[in-house]
Design a protein around this motif. Structure first.
Motif, short mmCIF file in Angstrom:
data_model
loop_
_atom_site.label_atom_id
_atom_site.label_comp_id
_atom_site.label_asym_id
_atom_site.label_seq_id
_atom_site.Cartn_x
_atom_site.Cartn_y
_atom_site.Cartn_z
N UNK A 135 0.83 -1.20 0.00
CA UNK A 135 0.08 0.03 0.19
C UNK A 135 0.85 1.26 0.07
N UNK A 136 1.86 1.20 0.60
CA UNK A 136 2.63 2.23 0.76
C UNK A 136 3.68 2.65 -0.42
N UNK A 137 3.84 1.45 -1.29
CA UNK A 137 4.59 1.69 -2.41
C UNK A 137 3.71 2.40 -3.41
N UNK A 209 -11.21 5.23 7.11
CA UNK A 209 -12.10 4.66 6.29
C UNK A 209 -12.02 3.28 5.46
N UNK A 210 -13.01 2.64 4.79
CA UNK A 210 -12.89 1.49 4.31
C UNK A 210 -11.53 1.51 3.61
N UNK A 211 -10.78 0.39 3.26
CA UNK A 211 -9.74 0.50 2.66
C UNK A 211 -9.44 0.93 1.15
N UNK A 212 -10.40 0.35 0.35
CA UNK A 212 -10.50 1.16 -1.08
C UNK A 212 -10.71 2.56 -0.94
N UNK A 213 -11.62 3.03 -0.18
CA UNK A 213 -11.94 4.64 0.02
C UNK A 213 -10.39 5.26 0.56
N UNK A 215 -7.45 4.19 -0.05
CA UNK A 215 -6.48 4.01 -1.09
C UNK A 215 -6.94 4.91 -2.34
N UNK A 216 -8.19 5.20 -2.77
CA UNK A 216 -8.46 6.11 -3.81
C UNK A 216 -8.29 7.52 -3.23
N UNK A 217 -8.51 8.02 -2.09
CA UNK A 217 -7.93 9.14 -1.23
C UNK A 217 -6.66 9.54 -1.55
#
Length: 221
Positions: A135-137, A209-213, A215-217
């Motif tokens: 996720x960090x990469x 928030x939820x993981x996918x949210x 990530x998108x943000x």
């Protein structure tokens, strides 16, 4: 070796890389540690750094009983690669009635079996760290923590559209399904974010928030 009523002690069974690292970190935070390993060499290397360090067969319930392991409230099975030893040690702790047991797992199957036999908390350090680093990469995340049910907290920088505006006017929660919970100005510590908080380009923010949210943000520029 009975537990003192006022002691804050954790029993760590298996002092390999994971167990040793965990035990030393607990010690650095002021928690007393009873370390147990079947290898005399391993125990000798850490004995002077732990509250107590003992050579014993962690899979032998009677040996653990003689060490009064059943009198302690928390135990961690740090054994990973030897699946039989891991499961037998966990089973012994369960039979002794230790109320809070953590165990390291090296695969989904290992984790599933540990859960099925009654281990309260199963951790997969390599797997969890791999997910975190991935996720960090991927984006602008500076740190990432994922909890149960796909919920995460992310440390990142503000996206361009939110800079110079009150958080309450950005519709972050409505449009992206995340909440900015904390903010850090350069040279200052973190503080709670409010609807009146105005973000600057060099701020650091914590978003939940939820993981996918999240990530998108965090991928917004």
């Amino acid at each position: 070796m009975a537990r003192k009523a006022t002691s804050d002690v954790v029993v760590v069974l298996g002092l390999g890389r994971f167990g040793k690292s965990l035990a030393l970190e607990l010690m650095s935070q002021g928690t007393e540690v009873l370390g147990i390993d079947a290898s005399d060499t391993v125990v000798q290397k850490v004995a002077h750094r732990l509250t107590h360090a003992v050579v014993a067969d962690t899979t032998d319930e009677e040996s653990l009983r003689q060490l009064s392991v059943h009198e302690y409230g928390r135990a961690v099975v740090g054994i990973g690669s030897d699946l039989e030893a891991s499961l037998l040690t966990a089973s012994a702790l369960i039979n002794l009635g230790v109320p809070n047991i953590w165990a390291k797992a090296i695969s989904n199957a290992h984790a599933k079996i540990l859960t099925q036999i009654g281990v309260h908390h199963v951790v997969r350090p390599e797997h969890d760290m791999g997910k975190r680093v991935a996720h960090l990469v991927r984006g602008r995340m500076m740190d990432y923590i994922e909890f149960d049910d796909g919920f995460a907290m992310v440390k990142t920088t503000p996206p361009a559209f939110a800079i110079g505006r009150r958080l309450g006017d950005t519709a972050v929660r409505t449009d992206f399904g995340v909440t900015v919970v904390a903010i850090k100005r350069p040279g200052e510590g973190f503080t709670y974010a409010t609807a009146d908080t105005v973000l600057a380009p060099d701020d650091t923010i914590i978003v939940s928030g939820q993981v996918r949210n999240t990530e998108r943000f965090s991928e917004l520029t």
